[in-house]
Every structure is written in structure tokens, then in C-alpha cells.
Motif scaffolding. Structure first.
Motif, PDB file in Angstrom:
ATOM      1  N   TRP A  23       0.837  -1.204   0.000  1.00 29.90           N
ATOM      2  CA  TRP A  23       0.000   0.000   0.000  1.00 29.90           C
ATOM      3  C   TRP A  23       0.872   1.254   0.000  1.00 29.90           C
ATOM      4  O   TRP A  23       0.607   2.220  -0.721  1.00 29.90           O
ATOM      5  CB  TRP A  23      -0.923  -0.045   1.210  1.00 29.90           C
ATOM      6  N   GLN A  24       1.936   1.262   0.805  1.00 30.11           N
ATOM      7  CA  GLN A  24       2.832   2.410   0.843  1.00 30.11           C
ATOM      8  C   GLN A  24       3.551   2.607  -0.488  1.00 30.11           C
ATOM      9  O   GLN A  24       3.744   3.739  -0.932  1.00 30.11           O
ATOM     10  CB  GLN A  24       3.859   2.239   1.974  1.00 30.11           C
ATOM     11  N   LEU A  25       3.958   1.530  -1.111  1.00 26.80           N
ATOM     12  CA  LEU A  25       4.595   1.640  -2.422  1.00 26.80           C
ATOM     13  C   LEU A  25       3.627   2.171  -3.468  1.00 26.80           C
ATOM     14  O   LEU A  25       3.992   2.979  -4.321  1.00 26.80           O
ATOM     15  CB  LEU A  25       5.147   0.279  -2.856  1.00 26.80           C
ATOM     16  N   TRP A  26       2.390   1.716  -3.415  1.00 24.07           N
ATOM     17  CA  TRP A  26       1.360   2.174  -4.356  1.00 24.07           C
ATOM     18  C   TRP A  26       1.133   3.677  -4.207  1.00 24.07           C
ATOM     19  O   TRP A  26       1.099   4.414  -5.195  1.00 24.07           O
ATOM     20  CB  TRP A  26       0.063   1.403  -4.098  1.00 24.07           C
ATOM     21  N   ILE A  27       1.012   4.132  -2.975  1.00 20.10           N
ATOM     22  CA  ILE A  27       0.785   5.562  -2.730  1.00 20.10           C
ATOM     23  C   ILE A  27       2.005   6.376  -3.147  1.00 20.10           C
ATOM     24  O   ILE A  27       1.884   7.445  -3.757  1.00 20.10           O
ATOM     25  CB  ILE A  27       0.447   5.795  -1.247  1.00 20.10           C
ATOM     26  N   ALA A  28       3.199   5.909  -2.845  1.00 19.29           N
ATOM     27  CA  ALA A  28       4.407   6.648  -3.201  1.00 19.29           C
ATOM     28  C   ALA A  28       4.570   6.744  -4.712  1.00 19.29           C
ATOM     29  O   ALA A  28       5.055   7.758  -5.224  1.00 19.29           O
ATOM     30  CB  ALA A  28       5.629   5.966  -2.585  1.00 19.29           C
TER      31      ALA A  28
END
Length: 54
Positions: A23-28
Motif C-alpha cells: 500500500w505504501q509503495l502504491w501511494i508513493a
């Protein structure tokens, strides 16, 4: 050998951490670019240059 509750909870914890990292990679990757474009308007330094010349 039976599957104990500790193994089940461990698998759930690992899946939770993996989901959080993805999820953090997707948002970044996607939301980060759009946020940068909204924060920095085009020609943001123009008024400072004009004030310096005056």
C-alpha cells in the motif's frame, strides 16, 4: 503436526505487514506524483524575481 494458533496468527501478521508495504509503495508511486504537481504551481519563483529587480 497440527497447525497451532501461533502459526495462524503469524501468517496473518506477515500478510498484514506485506499488505501495508505494498500500500505504501502504491501511494508513493502514484499519489506522490500528483501531490507534487499540486503543491508546486508553475513559475512559483516569478514574483520573487520581479521583486528583486524593482
Amino acid at each position: 503436526m497440527p497447525l497451532h494458533y501461533g502459526k495462524i496468527f503469524g501468517i496473518i501478521a506477515l500478510l498484514t505487514v506485506l499488505a501495508f508495504v505494498l500500500w505504501q509503495l502504491w501511494i508513493a508511486f502514484f499519489a506522490g506524483e500528483a501531490f507534487d504537481e499540486k503543491v508546486a504551481p508553475p513559475h512559483a519563483e516569478a514574483p520573487l524575481v520581479e521583486m528583486g529587480r524593482a
